[in-house]
Design an enzyme around this catalytic site. Structure first.
Site, PDB file in Angstrom:
ATOM      1  N   HIS A 268     -55.788 -18.343 -56.408  1.00  0.00           N
ATOM      2  CA  HIS A 268     -55.831 -19.575 -56.656  1.00  0.00           C
ATOM      3  C   HIS A 268     -54.159 -20.205 -57.108  1.00  0.00           C
ATOM      4  CE1 HIS A 268     -56.619 -23.251 -60.059  1.00  0.00           C
ATOM      5  NE2 HIS A 268     -55.565 -24.289 -59.331  1.00  0.00           N
TER       6      HIS A 268
ATOM      7  N   HIS B  16     -52.339 -23.571 -54.364  1.00  0.00           N
ATOM      8  CA  HIS B  16     -52.668 -24.293 -53.032  1.00  0.00           C
ATOM      9  C   HIS B  16     -51.394 -24.159 -52.332  1.00  0.00           C
ATOM     10  CE1 HIS B  16     -55.330 -26.497 -55.578  1.00  0.00           C
ATOM     11  NE2 HIS B  16     -54.813 -26.174 -57.114  1.00  0.00           N
TER      12      HIS B  16
ATOM     13  N   HIS C 227     -62.640 -26.966 -59.869  1.00  0.00           N
ATOM     14  CA  HIS C 227     -61.401 -27.104 -60.486  1.00  0.00           C
ATOM     15  C   HIS C 227     -62.114 -27.922 -61.729  1.00  0.00           C
ATOM     16  CE1 HIS C 227     -58.082 -25.912 -57.794  1.00  0.00           C
ATOM     17  NE2 HIS C 227     -57.014 -26.770 -58.394  1.00  0.00           N
TER      18      HIS C 227
ATOM     19  N   GLU D 143     -59.423 -27.649 -66.096  1.00  0.00           N
ATOM     20  CA  GLU D 143     -58.009 -27.273 -66.807  1.00  0.00           C
ATOM     21  C   GLU D 143     -57.768 -29.131 -67.459  1.00  0.00           C
ATOM     22  OE1 GLU D 143     -56.344 -29.546 -63.304  1.00  0.00           O
ATOM     23  OE2 GLU D 143     -54.001 -28.336 -63.929  1.00  0.00           O
TER      24      GLU D 143
ATOM     25  N   ASP E 149     -51.311 -21.174 -58.521  1.00  0.00           N
ATOM     26  CA  ASP E 149     -51.821 -22.913 -58.796  1.00  0.00           C
ATOM     27  C   ASP E 149     -50.965 -23.329 -57.483  1.00  0.00           C
ATOM     28  OD1 ASP E 149     -53.107 -25.141 -59.610  1.00  0.00           O
ATOM     29  OD2 ASP E 149     -53.030 -25.449 -61.197  1.00  0.00           O
ATOM     30  N   ASP E 150     -49.688 -24.197 -57.598  1.00  0.00           N
ATOM     31  CA  ASP E 150     -48.394 -24.427 -56.983  1.00  0.00           C
ATOM     32  C   ASP E 150     -47.582 -23.415 -57.082  1.00  0.00           C
ATOM     33  OD1 ASP E 150     -50.375 -26.996 -56.092  1.00  0.00           O
ATOM     34  OD2 ASP E 150     -50.543 -27.167 -58.301  1.00  0.00           O
TER      35      ASP E 150
HETATM   36  N1  ADE Z   1     -53.674 -29.384 -56.728  1.00  0.00           N
HETATM   37  C1  ADE Z   1     -52.882 -29.051 -56.706  1.00  0.00           C
HETATM   38  N2  ADE Z   1     -52.944 -28.359 -57.881  1.00  0.00           N
HETATM   39  C2  ADE Z   1     -53.484 -28.732 -58.867  1.00  0.00           C
HETATM   40  C3  ADE Z   1     -54.077 -29.175 -59.834  1.00  0.00           C
HETATM   41  N3  ADE Z   1     -53.379 -27.926 -60.717  1.00  0.00           N
HETATM   42  N4  ADE Z   1     -55.102 -29.385 -60.769  1.00  0.00           N
HETATM   43  C4  ADE Z   1     -55.478 -30.511 -59.076  1.00  0.00           C
HETATM   44  N5  ADE Z   1     -55.924 -29.967 -58.025  1.00  0.00           N
HETATM   45  C5  ADE Z   1     -54.736 -29.679 -57.818  1.00  0.00           C
HETATM   46 ZN    ZN Z   2     -54.901 -25.880 -58.831  1.00  0.00          ZN
END
Ligand code: ADE
Ligand code: ZN
Length: 342
Positions: free
Chosen positions: A16, A18, A196, A199, A277-278
């Site tokens: 997971h 991006h 997703h 969250e 995630d990011d």
């Molecule tokens: N796109 C990038 N990061 C995300 C996140 N944490 N939740 C939903 N969409 C995303």
């Molecule tokens: Zn994500």
């Protein structure tokens, strides 16, 4: 061996992340200059200071705006290749990466530029570093299902190089049920599907993702804990959760990592994985996520081994790849135990 050394050498899969969330500040500034894109920040320090968020939407506003620096196939190639190098440094043997194609095509970037840039970097990483990777196209849930279906058709030339489809973006008010036809079509065409859910949204969205969309994995999924019957169902079906602790902290979904539900999810018998995630926005790549949880929640070595084993159980890989990964984990554990005796 310290926890840092143990996690550093622990073979793992990342499931997971991006691609657009892995643009480091220095690279962001370089890309903006290379493409003549006007941005609000002049220095890496200014960029880092901007990475403070109050919720998911607040983050997404900055994140989508940041995507403007990606224009040419080479940009998509460079960002993907750089992430895979950092993943390798974290002993990631296999990475499954989300690509938010609509965030680019909606700005006029050709689909070919996005896909060929990313896919060529994955191939280079496989040849040069022996790291395996897959790309999952994540559709934006604030857009219509009609647009998602059109994208699915437009991606036909790349079908044999796509791992699957996912659902991301602004969760509240955009339940999984909005995309039930799209997900059915993805499944009919033989793709893996993930979403997703849970969250920022409620347990009911997690249930919809599982029952209506029939996802094979839940991205985040944290909110399932509010519905014990759902937790039992996820545990029984071994539907994995791709949990992202530092992301949850930065988006203020938990007040502190000590209050993160990771341990509760594991104790409930769920197939839990830890991911970044990011990473450039949330302050850490996958190893930093493992270690931050180890420190805040007092995870034992066995817990970290379970997370790594789960990552390969949950990955969309062949049986041979899975068994090889399990053997690599066993070998690392044996090595660490020998060191402890010596
Ligand atoms: N796109 C990038 N990061 C995300 C996140 N944490 N939740 C939903 N969409 C995303
Ligand atoms: Zn994500």
């Amino acid at each position: 061996m310290t926890p840092e050394q143990f996690v550093a050498g622990l073979p793992k899969a990342e499931l997971h992340m991006h691609i657009e969330g892995s643009i480091e500040p220095a690279q962001f500034l370089r890309l903006a200059q290379r493409n003549g894109v006007a941005i609000r920040w002049q220095t890496q320090e200014e960029l880092r200071a901007a990475y403070s968020f109050t919720n998911l939407q607040d983050f997404l506003d900055l994140y989508y705006d940041g995507c403007r620096v990606l224009v040419q196939p080479q940009d998509f190639h460079d960002v993907t290749r750089d992430y895979l190098r950092r993943a390798l440094a974290d002993h990631v043997l296999h990475a499954e990466m989300f690509l938010g194609v609509q965030g680019h095509t909606s700005r006029g970037v050709p689909l070919t530029a996005v896909m060929e840039g990313v896919l060529s970097a994955m191939e280079a990483a496989r040849v040069e570093d022996a790291i395996s990777s897959g790309v999952i196209v994540v559709v934006q849930r604030h857009r219509s299902e009609h647009e998602a279906l059109a994208l699915l058709d437009a991606l036909r030339p790349w079908y044999d190089r796509l791992l699957g489809f996912g659902l991301g973006g602004a969760e509240m008010g955009n339940p999984p049920s909005k995309f039930s036809v799209f997900f059915r079509r993805c499944r009919e065409r033989g793709f893996n599907v993930v979403a997703h859910a849970g969250e920022e949204g409620p347990a009911a969205y997690v249930r919809e993702a599982v029952e209506l969309l029939q996802v094979q994995r839940l991205d985040h999924g944290n909110a399932c804990l509010d519905d014990p019957a759902l937790v039992a169902q996820l545990a029984q079906a071994r539907i994995p959760l791709t949990v992202c602790p530092l992301s949850n902290l930065k988006l203020r979904l938990v007040p502190s990592l000590a209050a993160h539900p990771l341990r509760k999810l594991m104790d409930a018998g769920l197939c839990v994985t830890v991911n970044s995630d990011d990473p450039s926005y949330f302050g850490g790549y996958v190893n930093e996520n493992y270690l931050a949880c180890q420190r805040a929640l007092g995870l034992e070595r066995d817990d970290m081994v379970s997370l790594a084993l789960n990552s390969f159980e949950a990955a969309f890989i062949t049986r041979e790849q899975r068994l090889a990964a399990f053997r690599a984990i066993d070998a690392w554990v044996a090595h660490s135990e020998q060191e402890a005796v010596a």
